[in-house]
Design an enzyme around this catalytic site. Structure first.
Site, PDB file in Angstrom:
ATOM      1  N   SER A  13       1.099  -1.299  -0.019  1.00 48.07           N
ATOM      2  CA  SER A  13       0.019  -0.031   0.081  1.00 48.07           C
ATOM      3  C   SER A  13       1.062   1.140  -0.043  1.00 48.07           C
ATOM      4  CB  SER A  13      -0.756  -0.012   1.262  1.00 48.07           C
ATOM      5  OG  SER A  13      -1.472   1.194   1.532  1.00 48.07           O
TER       6      SER A  13
ATOM      7  N   TYR B 258      -2.062  -0.968  10.728  1.00 39.59           N
ATOM      8  CA  TYR B 258      -1.922  -1.100   9.283  1.00 39.59           C
ATOM      9  C   TYR B 258      -0.654  -0.330   8.638  1.00 39.59           C
ATOM     10  CZ  TYR B 258      -3.608  -0.849   4.524  1.00 39.59           C
ATOM     11  OH  TYR B 258      -3.785  -1.157   2.986  1.00 39.59           O
TER      12      TYR B 258
END
Ligand code: NAP
Length: 261
Positions: A138, A151
């Site tokens: 990501s 995350y």
């Protein structure tokens, strides 16, 4: 000889598009995730493209299930040549409310999962001197963001894992790369938008628009755009240990032409 691909989180979103893109590249492909109905549906869609497919039920955090899943793929389709570590979760919370459970859940799914899958398939890739390990990280693997420490930490770890393993397998016919998308139009983003809307009192649509504006390109990324980059890595022997950013800067590309299976 058709390549054999295994896509975790292959039941929906980015994973589904990767399964279909790899099927268009004439790979035999396995879609793996916890929800049987979703992987069954995606495997069926890929079968319609004329390739051999398999739906596999697996929780990527469970070593025994991962071992069994890889054996199922091997028995049905052959040894895994292309591993797409896509299964992932992204829950938000301020750091003071990021408890041990939320923290460790992110590390288990987003980092230990790819570790277990790669452990299971890499020896075969090394023996055959060909392999692709593609980790769906990501932009959060490269930059910080507020309210998502677990995350962001997990995706930075996945990028670190990618870079280190790439050096270890360099020159052995295997490449290991990470793809780093911004916000993609999938359930994961809709869930974030619902959380933002609930927390801030804005509408769901406003929250989605705000997330789209965070992407450097100012729009949400189509999950198919991620899959195109995954599929291109199959033919690319030179790109190794890289973080391939997809930030929505360009126009949405057309899917690639199908190869005869
Ligand atoms: P999604 O629509 O929520 O899909 C996630 C997939 O992962 C599902 O198939 C889910 O299936 C599977 N999964 C989750 N936990 C699992 C587990 N323990 N074992 C096996 N499978 C598991 O999300 P997405 O947006 O497609 O995300 C895919 C990947 O892209 C993730 O790694 C995510 O971090 C990354 N990413 C997404 C975005 C975004 O904006 N959407 C941006 C950058 C990176 P089950 O629940 O059935 O297991």
């Amino acid at each position: 000889m058709a390549r054999v691909a295994l896509v975790t989180g292959g039941g929906r979103g980015i994973g589904r598009e990767c399964v279909l893109a790899l099927a268009r590249k004439a790979c035999a492909v396995a879609a793996a995730a916890r929800t049987r109905s979703e992987v069954d549906r995606v495997a069926k869609e890929a079968s319609a493209l004329g390739v051999r497919t398999l739906a596999v039920e697996v929780d990527v955090t469970d070593a025994a299930q991962v071992e069994r899943a890889v054996r199922e793929v091997m028995d049905a389709l052959g040894p895994v040549d292309v591993l797409v570590n896509n299964a992932g979760i992204a829950d938000s919370a301020p750091f003071t409310r990021t408890d041990r459970e939320l923290w460790e859940r992110h590390l288990r799914v987003n980092v230990t999962g790819p570790y277990l899958l790669t452990q299971a398939v890499l020896p075969g890739m090394l023996a055959r001197r060909w392999g692709r390990v593609i980790n769906i990280a990501s932009l959060a693997g490269l930059y910080g963001a507020a309210y998502v420490t677990a995350y962001v930490a997990s995706k930075h770890a996945l990028v670190g894992f990618t870079r280190a393993l790439a050096l270890e397998v360099s020159g052995k016919g295997i490449t290991v790369n990470a793809i780093c998308p911004g916000y993609v139009a999938t359930d994961l983003t809709w869930k974030s938008a619902r959380n933002i809307a609930a927390r801030t009192g804005t509408s769901f649509d406003e929250a989605v628009a705000a997330l789209a504006r965070i992407n450097p390109g100012g729009r949400l990324i189509d999950p198919g755009e991620v899959a195109i980059v995954v599929a291109r890595l199959l033919e690319d022997e030179a790109t190794n240990g890289q973080t391939l950013v997809i930030d929505g800067s360009g126009p949405i590309p057309e899917p690639e032409e199908a190869t005869e299976p």
